[in-house]
Design an enzyme around this catalytic site. Structure first.
Site, short mmCIF file in Angstrom:
data_model
loop_
_atom_site.label_atom_id
_atom_site.label_comp_id
_atom_site.label_asym_id
_atom_site.label_seq_id
_atom_site.Cartn_x
_atom_site.Cartn_y
_atom_site.Cartn_z
N ASP A 27 9.76 21.56 50.48
CA ASP A 27 9.12 22.12 49.28
C ASP A 27 8.42 21.06 48.44
O ASP A 27 7.35 21.30 47.87
CB ASP A 27 10.16 22.82 48.39
P1 NDP Z 1 13.84 21.63 51.21
O1 NDP Z 1 15.08 22.41 50.95
O2 NDP Z 1 12.57 22.17 50.74
O3 NDP Z 1 13.69 21.40 52.81
C1 NDP Z 1 14.66 20.79 53.55
C2 NDP Z 1 14.18 20.69 54.99
O4 NDP Z 1 15.09 19.85 55.67
C3 NDP Z 1 14.17 22.02 55.72
O5 NDP Z 1 12.86 22.49 55.89
C4 NDP Z 1 14.89 21.76 57.05
O6 NDP Z 1 14.05 22.14 58.13
C5 NDP Z 1 15.10 20.24 57.03
N1 NDP Z 1 16.40 19.83 57.57
C6 NDP Z 1 17.61 20.40 57.38
N2 NDP Z 1 18.55 19.76 58.04
C7 NDP Z 1 17.94 18.74 58.71
C8 NDP Z 1 18.39 17.72 59.57
N3 NDP Z 1 19.67 17.59 59.94
N4 NDP Z 1 17.48 16.83 60.04
C9 NDP Z 1 16.18 16.94 59.71
N5 NDP Z 1 15.69 17.88 58.89
C10 NDP Z 1 16.58 18.79 58.39
O7 NDP Z 1 14.10 20.16 50.68
P2 NDP Z 1 13.32 19.33 49.56
O8 NDP Z 1 14.22 18.17 49.28
O9 NDP Z 1 11.92 19.10 49.96
O10 NDP Z 1 13.26 20.28 48.31
C11 NDP Z 1 14.40 20.61 47.54
C12 NDP Z 1 14.38 22.08 47.21
O11 NDP Z 1 15.68 22.45 46.73
C13 NDP Z 1 13.38 22.40 46.13
O12 NDP Z 1 12.84 23.69 46.36
C14 NDP Z 1 14.26 22.39 44.87
O13 NDP Z 1 13.74 23.15 43.83
C15 NDP Z 1 15.54 23.01 45.43
N6 NDP Z 1 16.75 22.66 44.68
C16 NDP Z 1 16.87 21.42 44.13
C17 NDP Z 1 17.98 21.10 43.40
C18 NDP Z 1 18.01 19.77 42.72
O14 NDP Z 1 18.64 19.66 41.67
N7 NDP Z 1 17.39 18.75 43.30
C19 NDP Z 1 19.11 22.05 43.25
C20 NDP Z 1 18.92 23.32 43.94
C21 NDP Z 1 17.76 23.58 44.62
P3 NDP Z 1 14.70 22.43 59.57
O15 NDP Z 1 15.71 23.51 59.36
O16 NDP Z 1 13.54 22.85 60.42
O17 NDP Z 1 15.33 21.17 60.04
#
Ligand code: NDP
Length: 458
Positions: A384
């Site tokens: 994101d």
């Molecule tokens: P995202 O949640 O947007 O994306 C995380 C990505 O990591 C997924 O697309 C997933 O794709 C990939 N992933 C998961 N596990 C693995 C793994 N083992 N190895 C490689 N890739 C992996 O993360 P961002 O950090 O970009 O964004 C944070 C989001 O969370 C924002 O929308 C924010 O608003 C929200 N948020 C933030 C909080 C905060 O305080 N920071 C609290 C609550 C929510 P795939 O499954 O294909 O691997």
């Protein structure tokens, strides 16, 4: 020295330790000692409470402390870094619930004893604290369920109107209770307050969760401060005010980081499934060794960590890879988005844990102009926070959220396991860019493989 003076001195000492602790928590370098200082402050405040002459039920209190300590100790030891936000939401809820429970006891004493009197200001603070604490209690518990993915967003017709009506009922019952100390009004007041907390959180989701958790943190602080006035407890007043103020500032900063107003976060429906323009084009993937080899021919690399790095616990490996690049004379930086991961400062904590020096880490505002001059950006499990839809797609729920300008780099490698979406549940336009390559796999394994390839080439 009389006991009251000892108690007050202990409370002020605790308050000073809370303030110093909080100050130290503002930098990753001093944060650990800050947490310890605040912990000592809390210990002093709890110990001082036992000196109250009217204190009774000591055995029950000690038993409660013992049970609480064991649960918290085991929970904190066991929790994974990715589970931190849920734990924070739960502790927040417990704080709000505890403040509401104090209010319930004070207000119930009016019911139980018809001669009991409470000045109107004390009564008002008790009711306000009870209302805010109850909202924080059920709201945080629901946030916990949502973060765990045990609960989806719930929508129903006239949602905001019904929610506001429930809040209006809660306030009205609180006011009526001042004039009529009756059990049904007492129960209705708490039931509607608790219900409003749950209703308020039901429809909030997607990328808005960090702001809401932080808001409940502020609520808990305010509720504790209000009840501190009611029972005349200095430590609660000071600690509650500090938490309330810090939580409010954090809420404002988080909302600003996402370019959302608080009203928008709380009242505008977030539904990732019903948004966004269609994405044209296809994504391109690259084999891990090929991606690694390309790193030999660059002068500047920026790593963008996200939630996936936390899931994979890849931070040590990422720093190892960065070190290999540094040895080759490549300019290396880490770019951190304010809401990357699942809690404020999540990425800073992970990188600090891996030993990445602070000089290599830049905030979004510091580094956003550098992407255009960067040869390769390696996105590790971020989604994101690098989605250009935030800049271009007005129908996107993240539209307006400032993102890291990764799309401007000459070449982008995105390390992720597959087609999984980010927290907001939407497609990422970056992955379809012509200069973007997907390097599929678990972040830790992919980075380890890259390191191995680079080492074998030496
Ligand atoms: P995202 O949640 O947007 O994306 C995380 C990505 O990591 C997924 O697309 C997933 O794709 C990939 N992933 C998961 N596990 C693995 C793994 N083992 N190895 C490689 N890739 C992996 O993360 P961002 O950090 O970009 O964004 C944070 C989001 O969370 C924002 O929308 C924010 O608003 C929200 N948020 C933030 C909080 C905060 O305080 N920071 C609290 C609550 C929510 P795939 O499954 O294909 O691997």
């Amino acid at each position: 020295m009389n006991t009251d003076l000892i108690i007050q001195l202990a409370y002020y000492t605790a308050a000073i330790l809370f303030i110093l602790g909080l100050k130290r928590m503002s930098s990753p370098k001093t944060a650990t000692s800050g947490v310890k200082l605040a912990g000592v402050g809390m210990l002093i405040a709890i110990a001082a409470t036992f000196f109250f002459p009217a204190m009774h039920n000591l055995l029950l209190i000690l038993l409660a402390i013992l049970i609480g300590t064991i649960i918290a100790w085991l929970g904190a030891k066991k929790v994974a870094m990715t589970g931190m936000p849920e734990m924070i939401a739960m502790y927040n809820g417990m704080g709000g619930g505890a403040a509401a429970a104090i209010a319930a006891i004070e207000l119930f004493s009016l019911l139980a004893n018809s001669d009991a009197k409470m000045p109107i200001t004390t009564f008002a603070l008790a009711v306000i604290g009870a209302l805010i604490g109850s909202i924080s209690f059920t709201g945080s518990i629901l946030a916990f369920f949502k973060l765990r993915d045990w609960l989806k967003n719930v929508y129903f017709p006239w949602q905001q109107v019904i929610n506001l009506a429930v809040l209006a009922f809660a306030i009205t019952f609180g006011v009526i209770f001042y004039f009529h100390h009756t059990l049904p009004i007492f129960i209705l007041f708490f039931a509607t307050s608790l219900l409003y907390g749950a209703l308020m959180t039901m429809s909030i989701g997607g990328a808005d969760m960090p702001v809401v958790i932080s808001l409940y943190n502020a609520f808990t602080g305010l509720a504790v401060a209000c009840e501190g006035f009611v029972i005349n407890n200095v430590a609660m007043i000071i600690a509650g005010t500090i938490v309330g103020a810090a939580g409010t500032l954090l809420t404002i900063l988080m909302a600003k980081a996402m370019n959302r107003s608080l009203m928008n976060v709380l009242f505008v429906r977030f539904d990732g499934s019903k948004c966004c323009g269609t994405v044209s084009g296809t994504t391109k993937s690259m084999e891990i060794p090929d991606a690694a080899i390309m790193l030999n021919y660059v002068t500047k690399v920026i790593f963008v960590p996200g939630y996936g790095m936390a899931v994979a616990q890849a931070q040590q490996k990422v720093w190892e890879l960065a070190n290999l690049l540094l040895e080759k004379g490549i300019d290396v930086k880490f770019a951190i988005h304010p809401v990357a991961g699942r809690m404020p400062g999540h990425m800073n904590v992970l990188l600090a844990e891996a030993g990445v020096p602070y000089d290599y880490i830049s905030d979004m505002d510091e580094i956003n102009d550098d992407f255009q001059n960067t040869d390769i950006v390696i996105v590790i499990g971020a989604n994101d926070v690098v989605n250009p839809a935030a800049k271009t797609d007005k129908t996107s729920p993240i539209y307006g959220m400032p993102i890291l300008n990764v799309d401007q780099a000459k070449q982008i490698f995105v390390i992720k396991r597959g087609k999984g979406r980010g927290y907001a549940g939407i497609e990422n336009l970056l992955f379809f860019n012509k200069n973007c390559h997907m390097v599929y796999g678990d972040a830790k394994q992919v980075v380890a493989h890259m390191i191995q390839t680079l080492k074998e080439q030496k």
